[in-house]
Design an enzyme around this catalytic site. Sequence first.
Site, mmCIF file in Angstrom:
data_model
loop_
_atom_site.group_PDB
_atom_site.id
_atom_site.type_symbol
_atom_site.label_atom_id
_atom_site.label_comp_id
_atom_site.label_asym_id
_atom_site.label_seq_id
_atom_site.Cartn_x
_atom_site.Cartn_y
_atom_site.Cartn_z
ATOM 1 N N LYS A 52 0.805 -1.227 0.000
ATOM 2 C CA LYS A 52 0.000 0.000 0.000
ATOM 3 C C LYS A 52 0.834 1.271 0.000
ATOM 4 O O LYS A 52 0.307 2.345 -0.262
ATOM 5 C CB LYS A 52 -0.979 -0.006 1.160
ATOM 6 C CG LYS A 52 -0.391 0.081 2.542
ATOM 7 C CD LYS A 52 -1.545 0.130 3.548
ATOM 8 C CE LYS A 52 -1.055 0.214 4.962
ATOM 9 N NZ LYS A 52 -2.172 0.300 5.909
ATOM 10 N N GLY A 111 16.377 -6.831 16.139
ATOM 11 C CA GLY A 111 16.978 -7.946 16.879
ATOM 12 C C GLY A 111 17.517 -9.068 16.018
ATOM 13 O O GLY A 111 18.722 -9.292 15.945
ATOM 14 N N HIS A 117 6.069 -3.707 23.528
ATOM 15 C CA HIS A 117 7.517 -3.787 23.698
ATOM 16 C C HIS A 117 7.913 -2.850 24.832
ATOM 17 O O HIS A 117 7.482 -1.696 24.866
ATOM 18 C CB HIS A 117 8.244 -3.403 22.414
ATOM 19 C CG HIS A 117 9.664 -3.849 22.379
ATOM 20 N ND1 HIS A 117 10.639 -3.267 23.168
ATOM 21 C CD2 HIS A 117 10.291 -4.833 21.685
ATOM 22 C CE1 HIS A 117 11.788 -3.868 22.945
ATOM 23 N NE2 HIS A 117 11.613 -4.825 22.047
ATOM 24 N N ARG A 119 8.405 -10.076 27.747
ATOM 25 C CA ARG A 119 8.058 -8.697 27.417
ATOM 26 C C ARG A 119 6.825 -8.211 28.171
ATOM 27 O O ARG A 119 6.739 -7.040 28.551
ATOM 28 C CB ARG A 119 7.832 -8.566 25.907
ATOM 29 C CG ARG A 119 9.118 -8.636 25.106
ATOM 30 C CD ARG A 119 8.840 -8.578 23.621
ATOM 31 N NE ARG A 119 10.088 -8.499 22.872
ATOM 32 C CZ ARG A 119 10.158 -8.560 21.546
ATOM 33 N NH1 ARG A 119 9.056 -8.686 20.829
ATOM 34 N NH2 ARG A 119 11.323 -8.492 20.929
ATOM 35 N N GLU A 152 2.507 -11.679 10.889
ATOM 36 C CA GLU A 152 1.827 -11.107 12.051
ATOM 37 C C GLU A 152 0.318 -11.036 11.872
ATOM 38 O O GLU A 152 -0.426 -11.052 12.847
ATOM 39 C CB GLU A 152 2.379 -9.704 12.339
ATOM 40 C CG GLU A 152 1.898 -9.127 13.648
ATOM 41 C CD GLU A 152 2.542 -7.789 13.996
ATOM 42 O OE1 GLU A 152 2.092 -7.164 14.968
ATOM 43 O OE2 GLU A 152 3.497 -7.375 13.291
ATOM 44 N N ARG A 156 4.362 -13.310 22.599
ATOM 45 C CA ARG A 156 5.400 -13.794 21.678
ATOM 46 C C ARG A 156 6.782 -13.765 22.316
ATOM 47 O O ARG A 156 7.157 -12.799 22.979
ATOM 48 C CB ARG A 156 5.404 -12.938 20.407
ATOM 49 C CG ARG A 156 6.512 -13.285 19.445
ATOM 50 C CD ARG A 156 6.389 -12.538 18.143
ATOM 51 N NE ARG A 156 6.647 -11.121 18.242
ATOM 52 C CZ ARG A 156 7.855 -10.560 18.223
ATOM 53 N NH1 ARG A 156 8.943 -11.324 18.155
ATOM 54 N NH2 ARG A 156 7.997 -9.248 18.285
ATOM 55 N N LEU A 188 10.047 -13.060 12.886
ATOM 56 C CA LEU A 188 10.642 -13.253 11.566
ATOM 57 C C LEU A 188 10.778 -14.740 11.246
ATOM 58 O O LEU A 188 10.612 -15.158 10.104
ATOM 59 C CB LEU A 188 12.010 -12.573 11.494
ATOM 60 C CG LEU A 188 12.028 -11.046 11.597
ATOM 61 C CD1 LEU A 188 13.463 -10.522 11.477
ATOM 62 C CD2 LEU A 188 11.149 -10.404 10.531
#
Length: 540
Positions: free
Chosen positions: A34, A47, A243, A290, A375, A386, A392
């Site tokens: 988009k 990371g 996060h 997290r 995701e 997660r 990834l």
Amino acid sequence: METKTDFLIIGSGIAGLSMALKLAPLGRVVVLTKKSESSTATNLAQGGIAAVLGEDDSFELHQQDTLMAGDGLCHEGIVKTIVCQGPERIRDLEDLGVRFSRQPGNPEKFDLGKEGGHSRRRIVHAGDFTGTEIQKILIERVHEKPSVSILEDHIVVDLITECKIGTCTAEKDEKERCLGAYVLEVKTGIIHTFLAPVTVISTGGAGKVYLYTSNPDVATGDGIAVAYRAGARIANPEFVQFHPTCLYHPKAKNFLISEALRGEGGRLLNFSGEAFMEKYAPGLRELAGRDIVARAIDTELKKSGKDCVYLDISHKPAGFLIKRFPNIYARCIELGIDMTKEPIPVVPAAHYMCGGIVTDSYGETDLRGLFALGETACTGLHGANRLASNSLLEGLVMAHQAYLRAREIFSELRDRKAPRVPEWDTGGAVDMEEAVLISYNWDVIRRLMWNYVGIVRSNRRLNLARQRLIPILEEIRHHYWDYILTRDFIELRNLAQVAELIIAAASQRKESRGGHYTMDYTCKDDWNWRKDTIIKRTGH
């Protein structure tokens, strides 16, 4: 205008482009994005990718760490599938040209990082700009494939299904079929019809539903929203991962301070300079999950009334920090922060949707011919929270899984007679002359979600959020038919849809688990709630 292709992929991140490369030998592939082809969450990932490559590591340990982070809701079968494929998928990326960091003096071995929730060093990375490196290489390889086309500035409006166009032929026990999508070409304002036997949604997350997020501007939940409207089930949208450490600075937007800093010994300090994680997560401290670290910071901020806490890694050698974290170091220096000498101001921010479109272990959704990856999907890997750097990994592995399944069913779907699909009809819609109608509602939704449906929730907050969202949703429904569609309005529509799903799921879950914490039910309730929250559109 109608465009027919063999494979339609919506989204140009790691999952979508990996799938495109694998499908290229099978037929024509159209990738829609988009904004620009590199405007993705993948491109911002610092990371790395979690994979079992260390001599002291094992698939069992990685699986255990994933299950522990997921807080009882991970699907063990998919956890095993994805973890065990990790090393092979890393080799795939290397074969494409991605260059990961190696150990100084031992280039045969990866320089594996450690992040919160991991019991071993297993994060494969390229400095602290892993996502940028992966995105660049995938785009280069895709452009080498003559059968793959990337169309920028094309945003999906809605999926096209047989029932949507009034030609539903599915038997009672048969899946409804996805035929493609209506897509807005942003620069011309024309809505095109894209038809394909196989459609893949890989549009990323929905972090922009919150006021503060690490996500790029494109993360407006488009894939989840269009799939829900088409009749696909959505699972666990209440589990939004925040996060713990986004850079806090008036000139910094969406800049993440990687988990890897804490993995390398970074300490969280409150405004008084006191380390505080020991009292929230004894032993693990900064390397707790997290959800735990984000709630700890949120508590400290509410207690102190301050705007941020601090992440201090200045006790490490300056040379090490500059080499290991060149991207973060450079950005901080630009803003007048020298991480080798002083702590970095940080705050939590919405980061990742652990839920999404329900898929099986091959990425297939409830609709025949429709896959969801990355995701935007809910495979069951992440559960309620997660594990760092598993995202990834999931995108890579599930692209491969979906390719295997698509290859198997493509001929049958291609040869099946498709009904005639009508062109998009704008009816009597007119141009929207006041953009403030969009920007105002966008801002209201994001503030509403941050204040009432954020890191800490309650029944009262959720009820208030629901009531205040109702008139906005109604206004959007009216505008949808009254005005000619624009990218901004489509994103607002999707953002509001996802907000509604998050609120509904959070209101259903009468416990605290993973990324969902409510003051009214502070304990985990395995007896009643160790299960996925499933939402399906009624009246479809």
